[in-house]
Design an enzyme around this catalytic site. Structure first.
Site, PDB file in Angstrom:
ATOM      1  N   THR A  60     -12.659 -15.752 -82.601  1.00  0.00           N
ATOM      2  CA  THR A  60     -12.987 -17.069 -82.063  1.00  0.00           C
ATOM      3  C   THR A  60     -12.230 -17.412 -80.787  1.00  0.00           C
ATOM      4  OG1 THR A  60     -11.376 -18.057 -83.589  1.00  0.00           O
ATOM      5  CG2 THR A  60     -13.690 -18.034 -84.281  1.00  0.00           C
ATOM      6  N   ASP A  61     -11.265 -16.591 -80.428  1.00  0.00           N
ATOM      7  CA  ASP A  61     -10.487 -16.823 -79.204  1.00  0.00           C
ATOM      8  C   ASP A  61     -10.084 -15.476 -78.617  1.00  0.00           C
ATOM      9  OD1 ASP A  61      -9.949 -19.826 -79.021  1.00  0.00           O
ATOM     10  OD2 ASP A  61      -9.301 -19.404 -81.068  1.00  0.00           O
ATOM     11  N   GLY A  62      -9.626 -15.508 -77.386  1.00  0.00           N
ATOM     12  CA  GLY A  62      -8.956 -14.369 -76.768  1.00  0.00           C
ATOM     13  C   GLY A  62      -9.755 -13.083 -76.742  1.00  0.00           C
ATOM     14  N   ILE A  63      -9.047 -11.988 -76.946  1.00  0.00           N
ATOM     15  CA  ILE A  63      -9.648 -10.662 -76.838  1.00  0.00           C
ATOM     16  C   ILE A  63     -10.814 -10.501 -77.809  1.00  0.00           C
ATOM     17  CG2 ILE A  63      -9.245  -8.187 -77.206  1.00  0.00           C
ATOM     18  CD1 ILE A  63      -6.369  -8.635 -76.209  1.00  0.00           C
ATOM     19  N   GLY A  64     -10.656 -10.958 -79.048  1.00  0.00           N
ATOM     20  CA  GLY A  64     -11.701 -10.790 -80.051  1.00  0.00           C
ATOM     21  C   GLY A  64     -13.008 -11.447 -79.643  1.00  0.00           C
ATOM     22  N   ASP A 108      -9.812 -16.282 -94.116  1.00  0.00           N
ATOM     23  CA  ASP A 108      -8.437 -16.454 -93.639  1.00  0.00           C
ATOM     24  C   ASP A 108      -7.621 -15.260 -94.131  1.00  0.00           C
ATOM     25  OD1 ASP A 108      -5.873 -17.143 -92.982  1.00  0.00           O
ATOM     26  OD2 ASP A 108      -5.964 -19.176 -93.838  1.00  0.00           O
ATOM     27  N   SER A 188      -0.720  -2.889 -79.930  1.00  0.00           N
ATOM     28  CA  SER A 188      -0.020  -3.620 -78.881  1.00  0.00           C
ATOM     29  C   SER A 188       0.989  -2.690 -78.224  1.00  0.00           C
ATOM     30  CB  SER A 188       0.708  -4.827 -79.481  1.00  0.00           C
ATOM     31  OG  SER A 188       1.731  -5.302 -78.619  1.00  0.00           O
ATOM     32  N   TYR A 201       6.677  -8.229 -85.807  1.00  0.00           N
ATOM     33  CA  TYR A 201       5.464  -7.994 -85.008  1.00  0.00           C
ATOM     34  C   TYR A 201       5.441  -6.565 -84.464  1.00  0.00           C
ATOM     35  CZ  TYR A 201       1.845  -8.527 -81.472  1.00  0.00           C
ATOM     36  OH  TYR A 201       0.706  -8.371 -80.712  1.00  0.00           O
TER      37      TYR A 201
END
Length: 317
Positions: A60-64, A108, A188, A201
């Site tokens: 729903t945002d960003g790279i995806g 989620d 990443s 992370y």
């Protein structure tokens, strides 16, 4: 004299392997860009190579989001899996403007194992050809381990580690039965070395890298392409602890620019940063010894932490 000569040859061999290994990602990028010009018969539409349905998590945002849009532009139907139903509907409407079908699954991933049976039931009748494991959780800002709430630490493991594992395990049998398919696991650049201030992370992305390379060897003989995608900094809300990153730069592209580049490498390169300038950065980072990378990374994250703390102190005044 003879012993010294042998040691010289061994040293040259080891250095050569190290340099080639460090430069390999750049060489793969160059080959992937040049292949269409020198051997166009090897370039097929993605839907023909893998199938006409893709699943994209964290979309729903960003790279995806932009990765899903780029796939839609290539005539691939998209299953959108994320936790915000309103955002999912908005992205689905945007994607459908490209003349493809969409399906929404509200899930989620931070909830852990309980979400996966429902996802599997929703996907039962869909021949998924491409899986993009993009969903991920980042630190609110760089911090030492004991400053992070235990609940946030477990959320990061559930999303960054468990999701890529369970989604791959869920969809690989169908791909194997059809004899084709593609999995893209988004890691990443933090996988390159341990990251003080980003301990969990960074460790989670090492898992993604090793997991991806392992299943590639298991399933490549069965016609399944598995890509390890390792971006460096991209201007997305995951990095909203730093205005410098959100503002972007030549080396920090926006999500749309990055996704367009990354999708063009799908099916061409097995291990890639997805963006040519990130490839150059990644190569130079690998040439440095690990202790130096750890120190540089720690200094960089301390700077981001200071920036975040200064901005938030200013907001509370």
């Amino acid at each position: 004299m003879f012993t010294a000569l042998i040691l010289t040859y061994i040293g040259a061999y080891v250095v050569g392997l190290y340099v080639i290994g460090s430069l390999w990602s750049v060489l793969e990028l160059a080959i992937s860009y040049l292949t269409p010009y020198f051997n166009p018969t090897e370039v097929y539409p993605l839907w023909k190579k893998y199938g006409n349905w893709a699943v994209v998590t964290g979309c729903t945002d960003g790279i995806g989001k932009y990765y899903a849009l780029e796939l839609a532009k290539k005539n691939i139907n998209i299953v959108l899996v994320s936790r915000n139903p309103e955002k999912l509907k908005d992205v689905a409407q945007e994607i459908e403007k490209h003349g493809v079908k969409t399906k929404i699954i509200v899930a989620d991933f931070s909830q852990g194992p309980e979400v996966y049976q429902r996802i599997e039931d929703e996907l039962k009748e869909i021949p998924v050809g491409i899986l993009v494991n993009n969903v991920g959780v980042q630190y609110e800002y760089p911090m030492p381990l004991c400053e992070m709430p235990t609940s946030k630490a477990m959320e990061m493991i559930n999303v960054n580690v468990v999701a890529v594992t369970r989604m791959s395990r869920m969809l690989l049998p169908g791909m194997e039965a059809r004899g084709r398919g593609a999995i893209v696991n988004v890691s990443s650049g933090s996988e390159l070395q341990p990251h003080p201030m980003w301990a969990i992370y960074g460790a989670s992305k090492v898992y993604v890298r090793n997991f991806t390379r392992a299943i590639r060897h298991e399933y490549a003989p069965k016609g399944i392409y598995v890509q390890h995608l390792s971006p460096l900094f991209v201007s997305t809300k995951m990095n909203n602890f730093s205005k410098k990153l959100l503002d972007g730069s030549l080396f920090v592209p926006d999500a749309e620019t990055y996704a367009r580049s990354a999708v063009n490498l799908l099916g061409r390169v097995q291990n890639t940063t997805g963006y040519w300038l990130h490839g150059i950065q990644y190569t130079f980072y690998k040439l440095a010894p690990e202790w130096a990378r750890i120190k540089i990374g720690q200094l960089m994250l301390k700077d981001f932490r200071s920036e975040y703390m200064s901005n938030n102190v200013a907001k509370t005044k």
